[in-house]
Design an enzyme around this catalytic site. Structure first.
Site, PDB file in Angstrom:
ATOM      1  N   ASP A  31     -12.091  -5.275  -5.230  1.00 21.50           N
ATOM      2  CA  ASP A  31     -10.816  -5.331  -5.956  1.00 21.50           C
ATOM      3  C   ASP A  31     -11.024  -6.227  -7.178  1.00 21.50           C
ATOM      4  O   ASP A  31     -11.785  -7.198  -7.103  1.00 21.50           O
ATOM      5  CB  ASP A  31      -9.740  -5.935  -5.022  1.00 21.50           C
ATOM      6  CG  ASP A  31      -8.322  -5.608  -5.460  1.00 21.50           C
ATOM      7  OD1 ASP A  31      -8.000  -5.832  -6.645  1.00 21.50           O
ATOM      8  OD2 ASP A  31      -7.536  -5.126  -4.613  1.00 21.50           O
ATOM      9  N   ASP A  51     -14.571  -4.964 -10.936  1.00 22.91           N
ATOM     10  CA  ASP A  51     -13.680  -4.053 -11.658  1.00 22.91           C
ATOM     11  C   ASP A  51     -14.370  -2.693 -11.768  1.00 22.91           C
ATOM     12  O   ASP A  51     -15.473  -2.598 -12.329  1.00 22.91           O
ATOM     13  CB  ASP A  51     -13.419  -4.645 -13.056  1.00 22.91           C
ATOM     14  CG  ASP A  51     -12.302  -3.930 -13.784  1.00 22.91           C
ATOM     15  OD1 ASP A  51     -12.234  -2.677 -13.688  1.00 22.91           O
ATOM     16  OD2 ASP A  51     -11.509  -4.612 -14.434  1.00 22.91           O
ATOM     17  N   TYR A 141      -0.173   9.594 -14.976  1.00 23.22           N
ATOM     18  CA  TYR A 141      -0.595   9.126 -13.649  1.00 23.22           C
ATOM     19  C   TYR A 141      -1.084  10.314 -12.811  1.00 23.22           C
ATOM     20  O   TYR A 141      -2.198  10.304 -12.271  1.00 23.22           O
ATOM     21  CB  TYR A 141       0.564   8.402 -12.955  1.00 23.22           C
ATOM     22  CG  TYR A 141       0.311   8.102 -11.500  1.00 23.22           C
ATOM     23  CD1 TYR A 141      -0.843   7.422 -11.113  1.00 23.22           C
ATOM     24  CD2 TYR A 141       1.225   8.491 -10.514  1.00 23.22           C
ATOM     25  CE1 TYR A 141      -1.087   7.157  -9.773  1.00 23.22           C
ATOM     26  CE2 TYR A 141       0.983   8.224  -9.176  1.00 23.22           C
ATOM     27  CZ  TYR A 141      -0.167   7.561  -8.812  1.00 23.22           C
ATOM     28  OH  TYR A 141      -0.413   7.305  -7.483  1.00 23.22           O
ATOM     29  N   THR A 204      20.017  -0.114 -10.547  1.00 27.44           N
ATOM     30  CA  THR A 204      20.334   1.104 -11.299  1.00 27.44           C
ATOM     31  C   THR A 204      19.769   2.341 -10.610  1.00 27.44           C
ATOM     32  O   THR A 204      18.594   2.374 -10.247  1.00 27.44           O
ATOM     33  CB  THR A 204      19.744   1.016 -12.727  1.00 27.44           C
ATOM     34  OG1 THR A 204      20.209  -0.186 -13.332  1.00 27.44           O
ATOM     35  CG2 THR A 204      20.191   2.205 -13.581  1.00 27.44           C
ATOM     36  N   ASP A 281       9.897  11.639 -14.148  1.00 27.20           N
ATOM     37  CA  ASP A 281      10.321  11.810 -12.746  1.00 27.20           C
ATOM     38  C   ASP A 281      10.716  13.256 -12.445  1.00 27.20           C
ATOM     39  O   ASP A 281      11.661  13.775 -13.031  1.00 27.20           O
ATOM     40  CB  ASP A 281      11.563  10.941 -12.459  1.00 27.20           C
ATOM     41  CG  ASP A 281      11.206   9.516 -12.099  1.00 27.20           C
ATOM     42  OD1 ASP A 281      10.009   9.215 -11.955  1.00 27.20           O
ATOM     43  OD2 ASP A 281      12.143   8.707 -11.956  1.00 27.20           O
TER      44      ASP A 281
HETATM   45  N1  UDP Z   1      14.628   4.851  -8.682  1.00 24.63           N
HETATM   46  C1  UDP Z   1      15.910   4.439  -9.030  1.00 24.63           C
HETATM   47  N2  UDP Z   1      16.106   3.106  -9.291  1.00 24.63           N
HETATM   48  C2  UDP Z   1      15.112   2.172  -9.207  1.00 24.63           C
HETATM   49  C3  UDP Z   1      13.813   2.606  -8.844  1.00 24.63           C
HETATM   50  C4  UDP Z   1      13.594   3.962  -8.582  1.00 24.63           C
HETATM   51  O1  UDP Z   1      16.848   5.238  -9.120  1.00 24.63           O
HETATM   52  O2  UDP Z   1      15.358   0.987  -9.480  1.00 24.63           O
HETATM   53  C5  UDP Z   1      14.391   6.279  -8.414  1.00 24.63           C
HETATM   54  C6  UDP Z   1      13.303   6.895  -9.297  1.00 24.63           C
HETATM   55  O3  UDP Z   1      13.834   7.290 -10.558  1.00 24.63           O
HETATM   56  C7  UDP Z   1      12.829   8.064  -8.427  1.00 24.63           C
HETATM   57  C8  UDP Z   1      13.017   7.524  -6.993  1.00 24.63           C
HETATM   58  O4  UDP Z   1      13.902   6.409  -7.092  1.00 24.63           O
HETATM   59  O5  UDP Z   1      13.684   9.177  -8.609  1.00 24.63           O
HETATM   60  C9  UDP Z   1      11.699   7.055  -6.378  1.00 24.63           C
HETATM   61  O6  UDP Z   1      11.068   6.210  -7.327  1.00 24.63           O
HETATM   62  P1  UDP Z   1       9.854   5.273  -6.967  1.00 24.63           P
HETATM   63  O7  UDP Z   1       9.503   4.491  -8.200  1.00 24.63           O
HETATM   64  O8  UDP Z   1      10.170   4.468  -5.744  1.00 24.63           O
HETATM   65  O9  UDP Z   1       8.679   6.255  -6.559  1.00 24.63           O
HETATM   66  P2  UDP Z   1       8.025   7.510  -7.341  1.00 24.63           P
HETATM   67  O10 UDP Z   1       8.691   8.716  -6.756  1.00 24.63           O
HETATM   68  O11 UDP Z   1       8.240   7.327  -8.816  1.00 24.63           O
HETATM   69  O12 UDP Z   1       6.586   7.424  -6.971  1.00 24.63           O
END
Ligand code: UDP
Length: 325
Positions: A31, A51, A141, A204, A281
């Site tokens: 790591d 790394d 990603y 949020t 997303d």
């Molecule tokens: N999400 C959200 N508020 C937050 C964090 C995440 O509404 O503060 C939503 C995000 O937009 C996605 C879902 O929760 O639709 C899962 O997000 P997360 O980042 O946990 O995992 P991902 O699916 O991106 O790997």
């Protein structure tokens, strides 16, 4: 077995190390601790700070570990960050992955487990998602991981590296001693729990206009213990190639449903605001994980919302400053 765990200081990697040690394996963690925590590594594991972006150092670290198997968790994993800084994702995830594959090949390692992601599928055409579904990642990603998967498949064919690729859906939960400590934290469940713990700030919900039942995004959540145990089953069966497998429960929960469950499990109410969608997303991701279930007789028995949220809540309450304590 002697096992190299890259990213063994991270959330999933550190719990993999814990479970490997418990199962009697001998573990070397590689790591760079850019995001991981030395304090999260089980004391029985050997730590090599290295790394993966540095090929020569990676080869030395892998050769010295004299391992039978590699579990490769080390990666950058945040969708929004990958949209902002794609180069960092290709360099660490894809470039680092190549260095590790080369190192494994030179060291004669024939068992390789790759941590991948449902993001390789992009916006799926149908649910639940089968492993053969088209790979059309919609963020860097997912692209970086899909390229790593393809490299691993080629190395597997060419050099006889028996491989298992696990495509994670959403991972949650903690063990008694190890949990999530990201800076910044962006994942749904830990953000919600930390908002409650801090007692200040708003939580949020990103996006309320998705084509889902309640308009918020749907994900398939699996307990980190169930997820990691599939990896441990895999290294034991990698005397033959296993290919790519989804890890999820085949049931989806919306962001709103998760928020409701967080309030129910903790007995507290979240200060909620509603915001726009987060870039990159997809609307809904649900796994068809029948291949993993059949291959390993795998059953995600810890993956109820109560167990995932409850164990994470216990860990956050016991470790409000994460591994800084
Ligand atoms: N999400 C959200 N508020 C937050 C964090 C995440 O509404 O503060 C939503 C995000 O937009 C996605 C879902 O929760 O639709 C899962 O997000 P997360 O980042 O946990 O995992 P991902 O699916 O991106 O790997």
């Amino acid at each position: 077995m002697r096992v190299i765990v890259t990213g063994g200081g991270g959330y999933i990697g550190s719990i993999a190390v814990e479970r490997l040690v418990k199962a009697g394996h001998n573990v070397t963690v590689i790591d760079n601790f850019a995001r991981g925590h030395p304090a999260s590594v089980h004391p029985s594991a050997t730590i090599v700070e290295c790394d993966l972006r540095h090929g020569a150092a990676t080869s030395t670290a892998v050769r010295c570990a004299q391992a039978d198997a590699v579990m490769h968790f080390a990666a950058l994993t945040l969708v929004p960050e990958s949209v902002r800084e794609p180069g960092a994702y290709f360099e660490t995830n894809t470039g680092g992955g190549l260095h590790l594959l080369e190192a494994a090949r030179k060291a004669g390692i024939t068992r390789f487990v790759l941590s991948s992601t449902a993001s390789v599928y992009g916006e799926p055409e149908s649910l639940p998602i089968h492993e053969d579904a088209p790979k059309r990642p919609i963020n860097p990603y997912g692209q970086s991981k899909w390229m790593t998967e393809q490299m691993l498949s080629t190395y597997a064919d060419r050099y006889g590296i028996n491989h298992a690729i696990f495509r994670y859906f959403n991972v949650a939960g903690a063990t008694k001693d190890r949990g999530e400590d990201h800076d910044p934290e962006t994942h749904l469940i830990p953000v919600a729990l930390k908002t409650l713990l801090d007692g200040s700030g708003q939580f949020t919900i990103f996006g309320t206009d998705y084509d889902t039942e309640d308009g918020t995004a749907v994900r398939d959540y699996v307990h980190v213990i169930d997820l990691v145990d599939a990896h441990i089953a895999a290294i034991e069966q990698l005397d033959q190639p296993l290919g790519a497998m989804n890890l999820g429960t085949a049931s989806g929960f919306s962001v709103q449903q998760i928020v409701d469950a967080v309030e129910r499990v903790t007995g507290q109410s979240l200060p909620i605001t509603y915001g726009p969608r987060r870039e990159g997303d997809p609307a809904a991701l649900i796994a068809d994980s029948s291949k993993a279930r059949e291959t390993f007789e795998w059953s995600p028995g810890n993956s109820t919302l109560d167990q995932m949220i409850g164990s994470a809540w216990e860990w956050f309450q016991a470790n409000p400053r994460g591994y800084k304590d």
